[in-house]
Design a protein around this motif. Structure first.
Motif, PDB file in Angstrom:
ATOM      1  N   HIS A   1     -29.361 -16.055 -24.001  1.00  0.00           N
ATOM      2  CA  HIS A   1     -30.434 -14.970 -23.802  1.00  0.00           C
ATOM      3  C   HIS A   1     -30.562 -14.268 -25.627  1.00  0.00           C
ATOM      4  O   HIS A   1     -30.005 -14.835 -26.265  1.00  0.00           O
ATOM      5  CB  HIS A   1     -29.825 -14.034 -23.399  1.00  0.00           C
ATOM      6  CG  HIS A   1     -29.598 -13.759 -22.114  1.00  0.00           C
ATOM      7  ND1 HIS A   1     -29.116 -14.055 -21.622  1.00  0.00           N
ATOM      8  CD2 HIS A   1     -30.299 -13.112 -21.087  1.00  0.00           C
ATOM      9  CE1 HIS A   1     -28.931 -14.669 -20.142  1.00  0.00           C
ATOM     10  NE2 HIS A   1     -30.417 -13.503 -19.831  1.00  0.00           N
TER      11      HIS A   1
ATOM     12  N   VAL B   1     -32.747 -11.505 -28.391  1.00  0.00           N
ATOM     13  CA  VAL B   1     -33.712 -10.053 -27.599  1.00  0.00           C
ATOM     14  C   VAL B   1     -34.716 -10.082 -29.764  1.00  0.00           C
ATOM     15  O   VAL B   1     -34.637 -11.073 -29.992  1.00  0.00           O
ATOM     16  CB  VAL B   1     -33.170  -8.712 -27.648  1.00  0.00           C
ATOM     17  CG1 VAL B   1     -32.049  -8.330 -26.926  1.00  0.00           C
ATOM     18  CG2 VAL B   1     -32.243  -8.325 -28.993  1.00  0.00           C
TER      19      VAL B   1
ATOM     20  N   HIS C   1     -35.834  -7.034 -24.872  1.00  0.00           N
ATOM     21  CA  HIS C   1     -35.598  -7.926 -24.640  1.00  0.00           C
ATOM     22  C   HIS C   1     -35.765  -8.286 -23.013  1.00  0.00           C
ATOM     23  O   HIS C   1     -36.682  -7.997 -22.523  1.00  0.00           O
ATOM     24  CB  HIS C   1     -33.619  -7.408 -24.608  1.00  0.00           C
ATOM     25  CG  HIS C   1     -33.784  -6.458 -23.082  1.00  0.00           C
ATOM     26  ND1 HIS C   1     -33.854  -6.640 -21.827  1.00  0.00           N
ATOM     27  CD2 HIS C   1     -33.376  -5.004 -23.348  1.00  0.00           C
ATOM     28  CE1 HIS C   1     -33.451  -5.416 -21.266  1.00  0.00           C
ATOM     29  NE2 HIS C   1     -34.098  -4.384 -21.941  1.00  0.00           N
ATOM     30  N   GLN C   2     -35.010  -9.893 -23.206  1.00  0.00           N
ATOM     31  CA  GLN C   2     -36.143 -10.778 -22.454  1.00  0.00           C
ATOM     32  C   GLN C   2     -35.968 -10.896 -20.770  1.00  0.00           C
ATOM     33  O   GLN C   2     -37.390 -10.564 -20.208  1.00  0.00           O
ATOM     34  CB  GLN C   2     -35.058 -12.002 -22.082  1.00  0.00           C
ATOM     35  CG  GLN C   2     -35.356 -12.658 -23.473  1.00  0.00           C
ATOM     36  CD  GLN C   2     -34.503 -13.855 -23.358  1.00  0.00           C
ATOM     37  OE1 GLN C   2     -33.387 -13.986 -23.044  1.00  0.00           O
ATOM     38  NE2 GLN C   2     -34.863 -15.002 -23.762  1.00  0.00           N
ATOM     39  N   GLY C   3     -34.975  -9.775 -20.176  1.00  0.00           N
ATOM     40  CA  GLY C   3     -35.139  -9.433 -18.671  1.00  0.00           C
ATOM     41  C   GLY C   3     -34.216  -8.460 -18.023  1.00  0.00           C
ATOM     42  O   GLY C   3     -33.575  -7.596 -18.929  1.00  0.00           O
ATOM     43  N   THR C   4     -34.242  -7.932 -16.915  1.00  0.00           N
ATOM     44  CA  THR C   4     -33.486  -6.817 -16.704  1.00  0.00           C
ATOM     45  C   THR C   4     -32.039  -7.304 -15.878  1.00  0.00           C
ATOM     46  O   THR C   4     -30.672  -6.647 -14.772  1.00  0.00           O
ATOM     47  CB  THR C   4     -34.248  -5.890 -15.549  1.00  0.00           C
ATOM     48  OG1 THR C   4     -34.807  -7.137 -14.097  1.00  0.00           O
ATOM     49  CG2 THR C   4     -35.045  -5.392 -16.307  1.00  0.00           C
TER      50      THR C   4
ATOM     51  N   SER D   1     -28.735  -9.758 -20.730  1.00  0.00           N
ATOM     52  CA  SER D   1     -29.920  -9.414 -21.139  1.00  0.00           C
ATOM     53  C   SER D   1     -29.588  -8.132 -21.829  1.00  0.00           C
ATOM     54  O   SER D   1     -30.009  -7.213 -22.675  1.00  0.00           O
ATOM     55  CB  SER D   1     -31.176  -9.658 -20.102  1.00  0.00           C
ATOM     56  OG  SER D   1     -32.183  -9.621 -21.281  1.00  0.00           O
ATOM     57  N   CYS D   2     -29.111  -7.526 -20.698  1.00  0.00           N
ATOM     58  CA  CYS D   2     -29.154  -5.825 -20.641  1.00  0.00           C
ATOM     59  C   CYS D   2     -28.133  -5.374 -21.584  1.00  0.00           C
ATOM     60  O   CYS D   2     -27.873  -4.412 -22.531  1.00  0.00           O
ATOM     61  CB  CYS D   2     -29.252  -4.787 -19.745  1.00  0.00           C
ATOM     62  SG  CYS D   2     -30.130  -5.205 -18.907  1.00  0.00           S
TER      63      CYS D   2
ATOM     64  N   ALA E   1     -29.103  -6.221 -25.644  1.00  0.00           N
ATOM     65  CA  ALA E   1     -29.537  -5.477 -25.600  1.00  0.00           C
ATOM     66  C   ALA E   1     -29.280  -4.677 -26.287  1.00  0.00           C
ATOM     67  O   ALA E   1     -29.151  -4.006 -27.329  1.00  0.00           O
ATOM     68  CB  ALA E   1     -30.544  -4.969 -24.908  1.00  0.00           C
TER      69      ALA E   1
ATOM     70  N   SER F   1     -37.797  -4.300 -21.568  1.00  0.00           N
ATOM     71  CA  SER F   1     -37.401  -5.469 -21.044  1.00  0.00           C
ATOM     72  C   SER F   1     -38.929  -5.872 -21.905  1.00  0.00           C
ATOM     73  O   SER F   1     -39.779  -4.851 -21.951  1.00  0.00           O
ATOM     74  CB  SER F   1     -37.171  -5.276 -19.464  1.00  0.00           C
ATOM     75  OG  SER F   1     -38.194  -4.708 -19.190  1.00  0.00           O
ATOM     76  N   GLU F   2     -38.942  -7.330 -21.406  1.00  0.00           N
ATOM     77  CA  GLU F   2     -39.997  -7.872 -22.396  1.00  0.00           C
ATOM     78  C   GLU F   2     -41.745  -7.595 -21.022  1.00  0.00           C
ATOM     79  O   GLU F   2     -42.592  -6.523 -21.195  1.00  0.00           O
ATOM     80  CB  GLU F   2     -39.997  -9.877 -21.665  1.00  0.00           C
ATOM     81  CG  GLU F   2     -39.314  -9.927 -23.053  1.00  0.00           C
ATOM     82  CD  GLU F   2     -39.331 -11.138 -23.261  1.00  0.00           C
ATOM     83  OE1 GLU F   2     -39.579 -11.608 -22.243  1.00  0.00           O
ATOM     84  OE2 GLU F   2     -38.911 -11.412 -23.924  1.00  0.00           O
TER      85      GLU F   2
ATOM     86  N   GLU G   1     -41.427  -4.525 -19.621  1.00  0.00           N
ATOM     87  CA  GLU G   1     -41.092  -2.959 -19.533  1.00  0.00           C
ATOM     88  C   GLU G   1     -42.832  -2.055 -20.721  1.00  0.00           C
ATOM     89  O   GLU G   1     -43.639  -1.812 -20.661  1.00  0.00           O
ATOM     90  CB  GLU G   1     -39.726  -2.197 -20.299  1.00  0.00           C
ATOM     91  CG  GLU G   1     -39.295  -2.048 -18.499  1.00  0.00           C
ATOM     92  CD  GLU G   1     -37.803  -1.108 -19.229  1.00  0.00           C
ATOM     93  OE1 GLU G   1     -37.567  -0.592 -18.760  1.00  0.00           O
ATOM     94  OE2 GLU G   1     -37.496  -1.826 -19.989  1.00  0.00           O
TER      95      GLU G   1
END
Length: 103
Positions: free
Chosen positions: A3, A5, A29-32, A36-37, A40, A60-61, A63
């Motif tokens: 991962h 960011v 950040h890449q995803g949820t 990834s979270c 971040a 996220s990307e 969002e």
């Protein structure tokens, strides 16, 4: 999967203001997914500790794409922090912020 960011700066510290009152940062950040979270969140924690007056937003990307935050805020890419090189990348980002006078 490794991962990462991407960190962006926006606002008065990055638009040639004479005396910025704060440092606005965006972490994308890449995803949820959990990993990834968590990356971040850890980046936000460490950046908040090392940068005076930091205001940090995380998206996220997906969002960011939905809100077009980077375009709307005229954010500038400062760098990336990769999970496997966390401390090295964070140190490089800190140096970049210092060079820009946003620290």
């Amino acid at each position: 999967m490794t991962h990462s960011v991407t960190i962006y700066g926006f606002g008065s510290a990055f638009d040639d203001a004479k005396a910025p009152r704060d440092v606005d940062l965006l972490i994308v950040h890449q995803g949820t997914d959990l990993a990834s979270c968590q990356l971040a969140i850890e980046c936000k924690r460490r950046l908040a500790e090392s940068i005076d007056r930091a205001h940090i937003t995380m998206l996220s990307e997906a969002e960011e794409a939905h809100f077009e935050f980077i375009k709307t805020a005229r954010a500038v890419r400062l760098g990336a922090i990769r999970e496997d090189y966390f401390n090295v990348d964070l140190t490089a980002l800190d140096a970049e912020l210092h060079k820009l006078g946003a620290r």
